[in-house]
Design a protein around this motif. Structure first.
Motif, PDB file in Angstrom:
ATOM      1  N   LEU A 116       0.828  -1.213   0.000  1.00 22.75           N
ATOM      2  CA  LEU A 116       0.000   0.000   0.000  1.00 22.75           C
ATOM      3  C   LEU A 116       0.861   1.262   0.000  1.00 22.75           C
ATOM      4  N   GLU A 124       3.053   9.789  -6.460  1.00 23.07           N
ATOM      5  CA  GLU A 124       3.453  11.183  -6.179  1.00 23.07           C
ATOM      6  C   GLU A 124       4.501  11.680  -7.188  1.00 23.07           C
ATOM      7  N   PHE A 197      -1.328   7.091 -14.113  1.00 22.55           N
ATOM      8  CA  PHE A 197      -0.085   7.821 -13.869  1.00 22.55           C
ATOM      9  C   PHE A 197       0.957   7.578 -14.965  1.00 22.55           C
ATOM     10  N   LEU A 305      -8.453   3.887 -11.095  1.00 16.30           N
ATOM     11  CA  LEU A 305      -7.529   3.880  -9.948  1.00 16.30           C
ATOM     12  C   LEU A 305      -8.147   3.252  -8.700  1.00 16.30           C
ATOM     13  N   ASN A 364     -13.679  -1.458  -2.785  1.00 16.20           N
ATOM     14  CA  ASN A 364     -13.200  -0.545  -3.835  1.00 16.20           C
ATOM     15  C   ASN A 364     -14.383   0.147  -4.514  1.00 16.20           C
TER      16      ASN A 364
HETATM   17  N1  BYC Z   1      -3.554   0.245 -12.773  1.00 18.90           N
HETATM   18  O1  BYC Z   1      -7.544  -6.379  -6.209  1.00 18.90           O
HETATM   19  P1  BYC Z   1      -7.393  -5.217  -7.114  1.00 18.90           P
HETATM   20  C1  BYC Z   1      -2.818   9.975  -5.449  1.00 18.90           C
HETATM   21  C2  BYC Z   1      -3.787  -4.049  -9.940  1.00 18.90           C
HETATM   22  S1  BYC Z   1      -3.858   8.836  -6.151  1.00 18.90           S
HETATM   23  C3  BYC Z   1      -2.725  -0.811 -12.732  1.00 18.90           C
HETATM   24  O2  BYC Z   1      -8.629  -4.622  -7.598  1.00 18.90           O
HETATM   25  P2  BYC Z   1      -6.695  -3.446  -5.064  1.00 18.90           P
HETATM   26  C4  BYC Z   1      -2.368  11.101  -6.295  1.00 18.90           C
HETATM   27  C5  BYC Z   1      -3.588  -4.156  -8.446  1.00 18.90           C
HETATM   28  O3  BYC Z   1      -2.419  -3.426  -8.027  1.00 18.90           O
HETATM   29  C6  BYC Z   1      -4.091   7.593  -4.903  1.00 18.90           C
HETATM   30  N2  BYC Z   1      -2.904  -1.898 -11.932  1.00 18.90           N
HETATM   31  O4  BYC Z   1      -6.476  -4.142  -6.420  1.00 18.90           O
HETATM   32  C7  BYC Z   1      -3.238  11.708  -7.165  1.00 18.90           C
HETATM   33  C8  BYC Z   1      -3.460  -5.621  -8.256  1.00 18.90           C
HETATM   34  O5  BYC Z   1      -2.149  -6.028  -8.634  1.00 18.90           O
HETATM   35  P3  BYC Z   1      -1.369  -7.196  -7.849  1.00 18.90           P
HETATM   36  C9  BYC Z   1      -3.009   6.528  -4.863  1.00 18.90           C
HETATM   37  C10 BYC Z   1      -3.995  -1.901 -11.153  1.00 18.90           C
HETATM   38  O6  BYC Z   1      -5.431  -3.621  -4.354  1.00 18.90           O
HETATM   39  C11 BYC Z   1      -2.798  12.742  -7.990  1.00 18.90           C
HETATM   40  C12 BYC Z   1      -4.413  -6.189  -9.292  1.00 18.90           C
HETATM   41  O7  BYC Z   1      -4.594  -5.158 -10.256  1.00 18.90           O
HETATM   42  N3  BYC Z   1      -3.138   5.668  -3.706  1.00 18.90           N
HETATM   43  O8  BYC Z   1      -2.464   9.880  -4.334  1.00 18.90           O
HETATM   44  O9  BYC Z   1      -7.934  -3.800  -4.379  1.00 18.90           O
HETATM   45  C13 BYC Z   1      -1.491  13.176  -7.891  1.00 18.90           C
HETATM   46  C14 BYC Z   1      -5.703  -6.637  -8.667  1.00 18.90           C
HETATM   47  O10 BYC Z   1      -6.508  -5.499  -8.380  1.00 18.90           O
HETATM   48  C15 BYC Z   1      -4.906  -0.845 -11.133  1.00 18.90           C
HETATM   49  C16 BYC Z   1      -3.746   4.462  -3.706  1.00 18.90           C
HETATM   50  O11 BYC Z   1      -4.218   3.988  -4.699  1.00 18.90           O
HETATM   51  C17 BYC Z   1      -4.656   0.262 -11.987  1.00 18.90           C
HETATM   52  N4  BYC Z   1      -5.465   1.320 -12.029  1.00 18.90           N
HETATM   53  O12 BYC Z   1      -6.939  -1.922  -5.501  1.00 18.90           O
HETATM   54  C18 BYC Z   1      -0.618  12.560  -6.998  1.00 18.90           C
HETATM   55  C19 BYC Z   1      -3.861   3.778  -2.363  1.00 18.90           C
HETATM   56  N5  BYC Z   1      -5.890  -1.150 -10.266  1.00 18.90           N
HETATM   57  O13 BYC Z   1      -1.046  -6.634  -6.501  1.00 18.90           O
HETATM   58  C20 BYC Z   1      -1.061  11.536  -6.201  1.00 18.90           C
HETATM   59  C21 BYC Z   1      -3.076   2.511  -2.259  1.00 18.90           C
HETATM   60  C22 BYC Z   1      -5.596  -2.340  -9.750  1.00 18.90           C
HETATM   61  O14 BYC Z   1      -2.322  -8.324  -7.803  1.00 18.90           O
HETATM   62  N6  BYC Z   1      -3.516   1.485  -3.194  1.00 18.90           N
HETATM   63  N7  BYC Z   1      -4.461  -2.792 -10.261  1.00 18.90           N
HETATM   64  O15 BYC Z   1      -0.146  -7.400  -8.695  1.00 18.90           O
HETATM   65  C23 BYC Z   1      -4.617   0.726  -3.032  1.00 18.90           C
HETATM   66  O16 BYC Z   1      -5.345   0.870  -2.080  1.00 18.90           O
HETATM   67  C24 BYC Z   1      -4.903  -0.354  -4.031  1.00 18.90           C
HETATM   68  O17 BYC Z   1      -3.695  -0.910  -4.417  1.00 18.90           O
HETATM   69  C25 BYC Z   1      -5.675   0.085  -5.293  1.00 18.90           C
HETATM   70  C26 BYC Z   1      -6.018  -1.166  -6.134  1.00 18.90           C
HETATM   71  C27 BYC Z   1      -6.924   0.839  -4.878  1.00 18.90           C
HETATM   72  C28 BYC Z   1      -4.829   0.972  -6.191  1.00 18.90           C
END
Ligand code: BYC
Length: 481
Positions: A116, A124, A197, A305, A364
């Motif tokens: 995460l 960023e 991104f 996203l 999500n």
């Molecule tokens: N693109 O179970 P799933 C910000 C991958 S913006 C590519 O649905 P999960 C900002 C996923 O990684 C906020 N891949 O995923 C804004 C997983 O791969 P692995 C950023 C994607 O974990 C402007 C697989 O598909 N912070 O701050 O439930 C300027 C299965 O997916 C994508 C966060 O996002 C995608 N779009 O949900 C500057 C918070 N979507 O691991 C900054 C942290 C999914 O199986 N991240 N996948 O290989 C999270 O909470 C989660 O990782 C996500 C994805 C919500 C992104």
């Protein structure tokens, strides 16, 4: 509550007592030159030596937390700032609900938490890379300054995640911190982690749409992480959210100013039909249907996203107490979602239907729903300009199934109303729903820099107020130093 004062004496401003945390201080000081090197190579392309009127955090409370002054960007005081600790805080949700919030990483959740932090951290610098060309075509010194403010704060948000990685993940964390400086937005071999991104931000309309739509995903994700039972993450995200608000302000007011300028120009020229695109463009302003298409693009890219609507990762992170829901602390259910269900929209036999699924697996989707509601409020503020100027137009959010690459709708071709189309029909109608090469060329033709104090490009209205209440002709960037 307790919150340490910010220490500005060392290389890295902080309120986490780095002066007495030699291991982490050394790790961050070792990482610092690589960061500055990345900033100089991948940060804003121009004006690195120009003093910019930037805000820098001087506290972590909600009032008077920032000061404004002229700073050359590479000399910006990027620091590690956590919101005040709340004494007695407990894990607010999931299987550990009610236990004392963790000050150290629980061993069994190490990998999940690291993932995460890395994903959050990766976005960023990605956004800074996406926006690095924009300084060349800024429509005013005010906008140039806002771009750079957003950029330096995204840089600080990278520091925020790198601190957590270095402090709590030892060698693994140091390696991840290095990798964060190596991936590049849009690179075929080493791209940034999330789809949106790696897209281009080719012009200022895209920049404003990005800060309105995509930074708002940042707000929602940070708000969900701010609920974390891992207290250092919660405190970090709480302070990041304070900074993030300005980024969305830049996006929302940027688009408002463009709409204002177009409506005023149309009225002055006696044009009432917003779809009389050639005549509107001949006025040197952005026609409203093109603005709608850009909104369609950035909204749909941002929805991706949120990940898959149905996600075991999201369920696990919630159960573990690491990532909550939006405003979890204001919700009144069991905070464990033991028997709860949630409706998820999915395509079935060519139509979209709502199906109830266990709420834990639909987190999500729920966060995305909260996002759509939040974005809609901002769009309604854009639409006030049409009411005020009497131009018959409305910006609308396209259907959530439109133009998606992740999740339930990735394989479907849905139009902006949510009708599922054949591949041929999609190809035929695409240019009416998403910016075409023609639209891009027209917008590009408007992107000429304006660098005189108090002047603005002819396609955007001046802001109502200056930054930090400065006068309209304030020199926000001293271009020549
Ligand atoms: N693109 O179970 P799933 C910000 C991958 S913006 C590519 O649905 P999960 C900002 C996923 O990684 C906020 N891949 O995923 C804004 C997983 O791969 P692995 C950023 C994607 O974990 C402007 C697989 O598909 N912070 O701050 O439930 C300027 C299965 O997916 C994508 C966060 O996002 C995608 N779009 O949900 C500057 C918070 N979507 O691991 C900054 C942290 C999914 O199986 N991240 N996948 O290989 C999270 O909470 C989660 O990782 C996500 C994805 C919500 C992104």
């Amino acid at each position: 509550m307790s919150g340490a004062a910010i220490d500005y004496d060392g290389l890295i401003p902080n309120n986490v007592d780095l002066a007495h945390d030699l291991r982490v201080r050394k790790a961050l000081e070792t990482w610092h030159p690589g960061y500055i090197d990345w900033w100089k190579k991948m940060g804003p392309e121009l004006f690195q030596n120009s003093p910019v009127f930037l805000r820098t955090a001087v506290g972590v409370g909600s009032d008077n937390w920032a000061k404004f002054d002229f700073v050359r960007m590479p000399e910006y005081r990027w620091g590690v700032l956590l919101a005040p600790k709340i004494e007695g805080r407990t894990v607010p949700f999931g299987a550990h609900k009610g236990e004392p919030a963790w000050q150290e990483v629980p061993g069994e959740y190490r990998a999940m938490l690291r993932r995460l932090l890395v994903i959050q951290g990766d976005t960023e610098p990605a956004s800074v890379e996406q926006q690095r060309h924009l300084g060349a075509t800024a429509p005013s010194l005010y906008d140039l300054r806002n771009l750079f403010q957003v950029n330096v704060e995204e840089g600080r948000h990278l520091w925020a995640m790198v601190y957590l990685l270095q402090k709590y993940f030892g060698r693994d964390g140091r390696e991840e911190a290095e990798e964060l400086l190596k991936r590049r937005s849009g690179d075929t071999d080493s791209p940034r982690m999330l789809g949106a991104f790696n897209e281009r931000t080719p012009d200022w309309l895209s920049f404003f749409m990005f800060t309105f739509f995509t930074d708002r995903d940042g707000k929602m994700q940070l708000a969900a992480l701010a609920q974390s039972g891992f207290d250092p993450l919660s405190r970090t995200c709480r302070f990041m959210l304070t900074e993030e608000a300005h980024h969305m302000f830049v996006g929302e007011t940027g688009v408002t100013r463009i709409i204002q300028c177009t409506c005023d120009a149309m009225k002055a020229a006696g044009i009432t039909d917003p779809y009389d695109i050639e005549r509107v463009r001949a006025l040197g302003v952005i026609d409203l249907p093109t603005l709608q298409k850009k909104a369609n693009l950035h909204f749909s890219l941002t929805l991706d996203l949120f990940g898959n609507e149905i996600s075991t990762n999201a369920a696990n992170a919630f159960n573990a107490g690491l990532k909550g829901r939006y405003q979890e602390d204001k919700l009144t259910d069991d905070h464990q979602l033991i028997n709860a269900m949630y409706p998820v929209l999915r395509p079935r036999d060519g139509v979209l239907v709502n199906e109830d699924v266990p709420a834990l697996s639909a987190l999500n989707m729920r966060l995305r729903d909260d996002y759509v509601a939040d974005a809609a409020v901002g769009v309604s503020r854009w639409n006030r300009v049409f009411t005020q100027t009497g131009i018959d137009f409305r910006i609308t959010l396209p259907h959530v199934a439109f133009n998606r690459r992740i999740g339930e709708f990735a394989a479907a071709h849905a139009d902006t109303e949510g009708n599922v189309l054949s591949r041929e029909a999609w190809d035929q109608r695409k240019a009416t729903m998403l910016p075409s090469a023609d639209d891009a060329a027209f917008i590009a033709s408007l992107m000429r820099p304006v660098r005189e104090r108090g002047l603005f490009a002819p396609w955007i209205a001046p802001p109502r107020y200056g930054i930090d209440n400065r006068a309209g002709d304030f020199e926000y960037v001293k271009i020549d130093g």
